[in-house]
Design a protein around this motif. Structure first.
Motif, PDB file in Angstrom:
ATOM      1  N   VAL A  22     -41.586 -53.217   7.274  1.00  0.00           N
ATOM      2  CA  VAL A  22     -41.357 -54.370   8.765  1.00  0.00           C
ATOM      3  C   VAL A  22     -41.130 -55.759   9.071  1.00  0.00           C
ATOM      4  O   VAL A  22     -42.389 -56.309   7.675  1.00  0.00           O
ATOM      5  CB  VAL A  22     -42.733 -54.019   9.055  1.00  0.00           C
ATOM      6  N   LYS A  24     -41.396 -57.700  11.259  1.00  0.00           N
ATOM      7  CA  LYS A  24     -42.031 -58.576  12.584  1.00  0.00           C
ATOM      8  C   LYS A  24     -42.405 -60.204  12.542  1.00  0.00           C
ATOM      9  O   LYS A  24     -42.232 -60.368  11.108  1.00  0.00           O
ATOM     10  CB  LYS A  24     -43.393 -57.801  13.194  1.00  0.00           C
ATOM     11  N   VAL A  66     -42.096 -49.758  15.779  1.00  0.00           N
ATOM     12  CA  VAL A  66     -43.393 -49.461  14.968  1.00  0.00           C
ATOM     13  C   VAL A  66     -44.610 -49.403  16.018  1.00  0.00           C
ATOM     14  O   VAL A  66     -45.468 -49.131  15.953  1.00  0.00           O
ATOM     15  CB  VAL A  66     -43.760 -49.463  13.595  1.00  0.00           C
ATOM     16  N   MET A 150     -47.067 -40.038  13.740  1.00  0.00           N
ATOM     17  CA  MET A 150     -47.513 -41.273  13.161  1.00  0.00           C
ATOM     18  C   MET A 150     -49.438 -41.242  13.425  1.00  0.00           C
ATOM     19  O   MET A 150     -49.654 -41.382  14.644  1.00  0.00           O
ATOM     20  CB  MET A 150     -46.032 -41.842  13.753  1.00  0.00           C
ATOM     21  N   MET A 152     -52.518 -45.036  12.433  1.00  0.00           N
ATOM     22  CA  MET A 152     -52.731 -45.779  12.042  1.00  0.00           C
ATOM     23  C   MET A 152     -54.205 -45.725  11.441  1.00  0.00           C
ATOM     24  O   MET A 152     -55.219 -45.766  12.198  1.00  0.00           O
ATOM     25  CB  MET A 152     -52.797 -47.781  12.612  1.00  0.00           C
ATOM     26  N   MET A 194     -49.476 -47.700   5.316  1.00  0.00           N
ATOM     27  CA  MET A 194     -48.869 -49.616   5.774  1.00  0.00           C
ATOM     28  C   MET A 194     -49.121 -50.023   3.984  1.00  0.00           C
ATOM     29  O   MET A 194     -49.779 -49.675   2.839  1.00  0.00           O
ATOM     30  CB  MET A 194     -49.430 -50.656   6.623  1.00  0.00           C
ATOM     31  N   SER A 195     -49.302 -51.819   4.162  1.00  0.00           N
ATOM     32  CA  SER A 195     -49.066 -52.759   3.060  1.00  0.00           C
ATOM     33  C   SER A 195     -50.672 -51.869   2.218  1.00  0.00           C
ATOM     34  O   SER A 195     -50.875 -51.722   0.658  1.00  0.00           O
ATOM     35  CB  SER A 195     -49.449 -54.465   3.156  1.00  0.00           C
ATOM     36  N   ARG A 210     -44.926 -47.667   6.280  1.00  0.00           N
ATOM     37  CA  ARG A 210     -44.628 -48.971   6.821  1.00  0.00           C
ATOM     38  C   ARG A 210     -45.244 -50.131   6.320  1.00  0.00           C
ATOM     39  O   ARG A 210     -46.167 -49.652   6.640  1.00  0.00           O
ATOM     40  CB  ARG A 210     -44.761 -48.969   8.359  1.00  0.00           C
ATOM     41  N   ILE A 211     -44.254 -51.151   5.894  1.00  0.00           N
ATOM     42  CA  ILE A 211     -44.572 -51.987   4.631  1.00  0.00           C
ATOM     43  C   ILE A 211     -44.326 -53.513   5.120  1.00  0.00           C
ATOM     44  O   ILE A 211     -43.158 -53.717   5.074  1.00  0.00           O
ATOM     45  CB  ILE A 211     -44.143 -51.736   3.703  1.00  0.00           C
ATOM     46  N   GLY A 212     -45.245 -54.277   5.842  1.00  0.00           N
ATOM     47  CA  GLY A 212     -44.854 -55.583   6.342  1.00  0.00           C
ATOM     48  C   GLY A 212     -44.893 -56.822   4.509  1.00  0.00           C
ATOM     49  O   GLY A 212     -44.335 -57.204   4.302  1.00  0.00           O
ATOM     50  N   SER A 213     -46.354 -57.036   5.149  1.00  0.00           N
ATOM     51  CA  SER A 213     -46.696 -58.302   4.468  1.00  0.00           C
ATOM     52  C   SER A 213     -46.671 -58.571   3.114  1.00  0.00           C
ATOM     53  O   SER A 213     -46.226 -59.383   2.260  1.00  0.00           O
ATOM     54  CB  SER A 213     -48.605 -59.091   4.360  1.00  0.00           C
ATOM     55  N   ARG A 219     -47.979 -62.763   7.299  1.00  0.00           N
ATOM     56  CA  ARG A 219     -47.566 -63.492   8.673  1.00  0.00           C
ATOM     57  C   ARG A 219     -48.318 -64.206   8.879  1.00  0.00           C
ATOM     58  O   ARG A 219     -49.418 -64.287   8.231  1.00  0.00           O
ATOM     59  CB  ARG A 219     -47.527 -62.176   9.485  1.00  0.00           C
TER      60      ARG A 219
END
Ligand SMILES: *Cc1c(COP(=O)(O)O)cnc(C)c1O
Length: 220
Positions: A22, A24, A66, A150, A152, A194-195, A210-213, A219
């Motif tokens: 992710v 973003k 997402v 999906m 969260m 997620m993370s 779904r992995i961002g940080s 962020r």
């Protein structure tokens, strides 16, 4: 560092779990770093940002939307997006189908469920999803493929609460599968984790995280 993080992540998760990186709010340079490790699946949560990045970056990237998408913004991402994770209305699906058709594409979608404790105006419950899936109109839509679900989990430190929510999403997936997609191999995605909670999600049957940080850093 991004490269190392993504390589390590893929080593650590089971082979049958797909990783959506992710990206973003992160610049194209960060995406390119991940891309250079061979990764091709990236997630965004704003329509315009996804479109801008997709236009600039390589054609073989699979872009995943997402975040919540407003119906009127579907047209910006329709030329580029591989999968939209956040479908919670027939109206949005109708627009996705229409714009996919105009672009001579097929767009994959997931049905987003509301499983967290926090109030949210987004996300389906089982009844909403069934109403949607029973609709005759849906059967006419040739340019979308419903791939799965999906969700969260709550933002909490209580692992057992998070686990319960993921179990609920998994159960919703199974019941829709049985009722609407019994002989349909396409319906096979459970996007959760997620993370902060992907390990629990995988234990509870996620096959798309779904992995961002954890990959790109925190962020702003
Ligand atoms: C931002 C976002 C993620 C990634 O979150 P991290 O905690 O940074 O891993 C995953 N899913 C959705 C829907 C998001 O908006």
């Amino acid at each position: 560092m991004i490269k190392d993080a993504i390589v390590q992540f893929k080593k650590d998760i089971p082979d049958d779990v797909q990783l959506v990186a992710v990206s973003k709010t992160k610049p194209s340079s960060a995406i390119l770093e991940a891309y250079d490790s061979g990764h091709r699946i990236f997630g965004e949560n704003r329509a315009q940002e996804l479109a801008d990045k997709a236009e600039k970056l390589a054609d073989d990237i699979h872009w995943h939307m997402v975040g919540h998408i407003q119906t009127k913004k579907v047209k910006y991402i329709a030329p580029y997006v591989t999968m939209i994770h956040s479908i919670d209305k027939l109206k949005t699906l109708r627009e996705v189908n229409k714009r996919a058709e105009q672009n001579e594409r097929v767009i994959q979608v997931l049905l987003q469920f509301h499983i967290a404790q926090e109030e949210s105006k987004f996300g389906l419950n089982v009844q909403d999803a069934e109403n949607m899936l029973f609709s005759d109109e849906l059967k006419e839509m040739q340019n979308i493929i419903i791939k799965g679900v999906m969700g969260m989990a709550s933002q909490t430190d209580q692992q057992d609460q998070i686990r319960k929510e993921f179990q609920e999403l998994r159960k919703n997936f199974e019941s829709l599968k049985e009722k609407f997609f019994n002989n349909n191999e396409d319906f096979n995605v459970v996007s959760m984790g997620m993370s902060n909670d992907y390990k629990i999600a995988i234990e509870e049957g996620s096959n798309m995280i779904r992995i961002g940080s954890d990959i790109f850093g925190a962020r702003e």
